[in-house]
Design a protein around this motif. Structure first.
Motif, PDB file in Angstrom:
ATOM      1  N   LEU A 122       0.819  -1.219   0.000  1.00  0.00           N
ATOM      2  CA  LEU A 122       0.000   0.000   0.000  1.00  0.00           C
ATOM      3  C   LEU A 122       0.857   1.276   0.000  1.00  0.00           C
ATOM      4  CD1 LEU A 122      -2.874  -1.028   2.424  1.00  0.00           C
ATOM      5  CD2 LEU A 122      -2.982  -0.838  -0.054  1.00  0.00           C
ATOM      6  N   ARG A 123       1.767   1.361  -0.955  1.00  0.00           N
ATOM      7  CA  ARG A 123       2.642   2.525  -1.072  1.00  0.00           C
ATOM      8  C   ARG A 123       1.856   3.727  -1.603  1.00  0.00           C
ATOM      9  NH1 ARG A 123       7.818   1.109  -4.445  1.00  0.00           N
ATOM     10  NH2 ARG A 123       8.409   3.180  -3.743  1.00  0.00           N
ATOM     11  N   PRO A 124       1.915   4.856  -0.908  1.00  0.00           N
ATOM     12  CA  PRO A 124       1.250   6.045  -1.443  1.00  0.00           C
ATOM     13  C   PRO A 124       1.998   6.526  -2.695  1.00  0.00           C
ATOM     14  CG  PRO A 124       2.412   6.554   0.614  1.00  0.00           C
ATOM     15  CD  PRO A 124       2.539   5.090   0.386  1.00  0.00           C
ATOM     16  N   HIS A 125       1.248   7.040  -3.646  1.00  0.00           N
ATOM     17  CA  HIS A 125       1.849   7.554  -4.872  1.00  0.00           C
ATOM     18  C   HIS A 125       0.981   8.662  -5.446  1.00  0.00           C
ATOM     19  CE1 HIS A 125      -0.602   4.013  -5.818  1.00  0.00           C
ATOM     20  NE2 HIS A 125      -0.903   4.620  -6.953  1.00  0.00           N
ATOM     21  N   ARG A 126       1.554   9.375  -6.413  1.00  0.00           N
ATOM     22  CA  ARG A 126       0.862  10.510  -7.032  1.00  0.00           C
ATOM     23  C   ARG A 126       1.509  10.794  -8.382  1.00  0.00           C
ATOM     24  NH1 ARG A 126       3.693  14.894  -3.076  1.00  0.00           N
ATOM     25  NH2 ARG A 126       5.748  14.806  -4.045  1.00  0.00           N
ATOM     26  N   VAL A 127       0.837  11.644  -9.140  1.00  0.00           N
ATOM     27  CA  VAL A 127       1.423  12.253 -10.331  1.00  0.00           C
ATOM     28  C   VAL A 127       1.323  13.751 -10.079  1.00  0.00           C
ATOM     29  CG1 VAL A 127       1.243  12.606 -12.824  1.00  0.00           C
ATOM     30  CG2 VAL A 127       0.738  10.347 -11.847  1.00  0.00           C
ATOM     31  N   PRO A 128       2.475  14.419  -9.818  1.00  0.00           N
ATOM     32  CA  PRO A 128       2.425  15.845  -9.503  1.00  0.00           C
ATOM     33  C   PRO A 128       2.036  16.696 -10.712  1.00  0.00           C
ATOM     34  CG  PRO A 128       4.693  15.094  -9.594  1.00  0.00           C
ATOM     35  CD  PRO A 128       3.816  13.884  -9.768  1.00  0.00           C
ATOM     36  N   LEU A 129       1.618  17.894 -10.431  1.00  0.00           N
ATOM     37  CA  LEU A 129       1.162  18.858 -11.430  1.00  0.00           C
ATOM     38  C   LEU A 129       2.083  18.888 -12.644  1.00  0.00           C
ATOM     39  CD1 LEU A 129      -0.886  21.210 -11.999  1.00  0.00           C
ATOM     40  CD2 LEU A 129       0.866  22.719 -11.062  1.00  0.00           C
ATOM     41  N   LEU A 130       1.515  18.685 -13.819  1.00  0.00           N
ATOM     42  CA  LEU A 130       2.276  18.750 -15.066  1.00  0.00           C
ATOM     43  C   LEU A 130       2.367  20.209 -15.483  1.00  0.00           C
ATOM     44  CD1 LEU A 130       3.734  17.295 -17.308  1.00  0.00           C
ATOM     45  CD2 LEU A 130       1.529  16.773 -18.347  1.00  0.00           C
ATOM     46  N   LYS A 131       3.569  20.765 -15.442  1.00  0.00           N
ATOM     47  CA  LYS A 131       3.784  22.188 -15.684  1.00  0.00           C
ATOM     48  C   LYS A 131       4.117  22.498 -17.132  1.00  0.00           C
ATOM     49  CE  LYS A 131       5.841  22.323 -11.133  1.00  0.00           C
ATOM     50  NZ  LYS A 131       7.127  22.407 -10.428  1.00  0.00           N
ATOM     51  N   LYS A 132       4.509  21.521 -17.896  1.00  0.00           N
ATOM     52  CA  LYS A 132       5.004  21.696 -19.256  1.00  0.00           C
ATOM     53  C   LYS A 132       3.891  21.405 -20.270  1.00  0.00           C
ATOM     54  CE  LYS A 132       8.922  20.150 -21.893  1.00  0.00           C
ATOM     55  NZ  LYS A 132      10.306  20.358 -21.815  1.00  0.00           N
ATOM     56  N   PRO A 133       3.896  22.054 -21.427  1.00  0.00           N
ATOM     57  CA  PRO A 133       2.857  21.786 -22.439  1.00  0.00           C
ATOM     58  C   PRO A 133       3.148  20.500 -23.219  1.00  0.00           C
ATOM     59  CG  PRO A 133       4.314  23.501 -23.240  1.00  0.00           C
ATOM     60  CD  PRO A 133       4.762  23.164 -21.844  1.00  0.00           C
ATOM     61  N   VAL A 134       3.032  19.373 -22.524  1.00  0.00           N
ATOM     62  CA  VAL A 134       3.218  18.056 -23.119  1.00  0.00           C
ATOM     63  C   VAL A 134       2.009  17.201 -22.762  1.00  0.00           C
ATOM     64  CG1 VAL A 134       5.748  18.112 -23.103  1.00  0.00           C
ATOM     65  CG2 VAL A 134       4.521  17.266 -21.099  1.00  0.00           C
ATOM     66  N   THR A 135       1.968  16.008 -23.296  1.00  0.00           N
ATOM     67  CA  THR A 135       0.865  15.091 -23.025  1.00  0.00           C
ATOM     68  C   THR A 135       1.409  13.796 -22.457  1.00  0.00           C
ATOM     69  OG1 THR A 135      -0.388  16.029 -24.858  1.00  0.00           O
ATOM     70  CG2 THR A 135      -1.092  13.894 -24.062  1.00  0.00           C
ATOM     71  N   ARG A 136       0.801  13.341 -21.375  1.00  0.00           N
ATOM     72  CA  ARG A 136       1.152  12.050 -20.747  1.00  0.00           C
ATOM     73  C   ARG A 136      -0.062  11.141 -20.895  1.00  0.00           C
ATOM     74  NH1 ARG A 136       0.763   9.024 -15.927  1.00  0.00           N
ATOM     75  NH2 ARG A 136       2.767   8.261 -15.159  1.00  0.00           N
ATOM     76  N   VAL A 137       0.111  10.013 -21.589  1.00  0.00           N
ATOM     77  CA  VAL A 137      -0.987   9.085 -21.843  1.00  0.00           C
ATOM     78  C   VAL A 137      -0.593   7.702 -21.336  1.00  0.00           C
ATOM     79  CG1 VAL A 137      -2.478   8.055 -23.602  1.00  0.00           C
ATOM     80  CG2 VAL A 137      -1.636  10.384 -23.909  1.00  0.00           C
ATOM     81  N   SER A 138      -1.529   7.042 -20.654  1.00  0.00           N
ATOM     82  CA  SER A 138      -1.259   5.687 -20.172  1.00  0.00           C
ATOM     83  C   SER A 138      -2.552   4.912 -20.008  1.00  0.00           C
ATOM     84  CB  SER A 138      -0.496   5.721 -18.844  1.00  0.00           C
ATOM     85  OG  SER A 138      -1.261   6.378 -17.870  1.00  0.00           O
ATOM     86  N   ILE A 139      -2.409   3.603 -19.999  1.00  0.00           N
ATOM     87  CA  ILE A 139      -3.506   2.703 -19.649  1.00  0.00           C
ATOM     88  C   ILE A 139      -3.136   2.127 -18.291  1.00  0.00           C
ATOM     89  CG2 ILE A 139      -4.768   0.599 -20.242  1.00  0.00           C
ATOM     90  CD1 ILE A 139      -4.001   1.128 -23.175  1.00  0.00           C
ATOM     91  N   ASN A 140      -4.058   2.198 -17.341  1.00  0.00           N
ATOM     92  CA  ASN A 140      -3.775   1.798 -15.965  1.00  0.00           C
ATOM     93  C   ASN A 140      -4.859   0.867 -15.453  1.00  0.00           C
ATOM     94  OD1 ASN A 140      -1.774   4.115 -15.713  1.00  0.00           O
ATOM     95  ND2 ASN A 140      -3.680   5.192 -16.102  1.00  0.00           N
TER      96      ASN A 140
END
Length: 152
Positions: A122-140
């Motif tokens: 049960l490790r806590p995790h996050r994706v912090p605020l994306l500041k750059k004009p890029v795109t992050r795409v994933s299937i989870n």
């Protein structure tokens, strides 16, 4: 704030929903089989389905654990072509028990499969605020099963 689409059931008509049906088959059959071979745990796709996440500048995912009924392993299939430094946000960060200190960081990628234990860690995790004009795409999603004492 993350734009996402969640698939919660299988389409029986691949001629009408071809790409989604293929993704569902990959996630429900092939990913569990591969992760079972790697971990020694008998796993199956989670009843929660899977999500396709699309992050753009200003998107983030709050700190959480992936606690769920019988979730053992989480997966992230990377579909991100760009790369950028962690300071620009958008990387998957695993945190210490204080829910603040970054213990490990995984950059987005393309054609990647990232696996991490959900239970019992049960490790806590996050994706912090994306500041750059890029795109992050994933299937989870998550793989479920019963925790077995003897595994590889």
């Amino acid at each position: 704030r993350c734009v996402f689409w969640r698939q919660t059931h299988t389409f029986d008509h691949p001629d009408r929903f071809g790409p989604i049906a293929l993704a569902a088959r990959l996630i429900q059959d092939e990913i569990p089989r591969l992760v079972t071979a790697i971990t020694g745990q008998r796993l199956h796709g989670s009843g929660a389905g899977f999500s396709i996440d699309y992050y753009t500048r200003g998107s983030y995912l709050d700190v959480h654990t992936d606690r769920g009924a019988d979730r053992l392993v989480a997966y992230v299939i990377g579909l991100t072509a760009d790369s950028w430094p962690a300071e620009d946000g958008g990387h998957l960060e695993f945190l210490e028990a204080d829910f603040e200190t970054v213990a490990d960081r995984v950059a987005p990628g393309f054609g990647t499969l990232d696996l991490f234990t959900v239970y019992p860690l049960l490790r806590p995790h996050r994706v912090p605020l994306l500041k750059k004009p890029v795109t992050r795409v994933s299937i989870n999603g998550w793989l479920s099963g019963s925790l077995e004492a003897d595994h590889a």
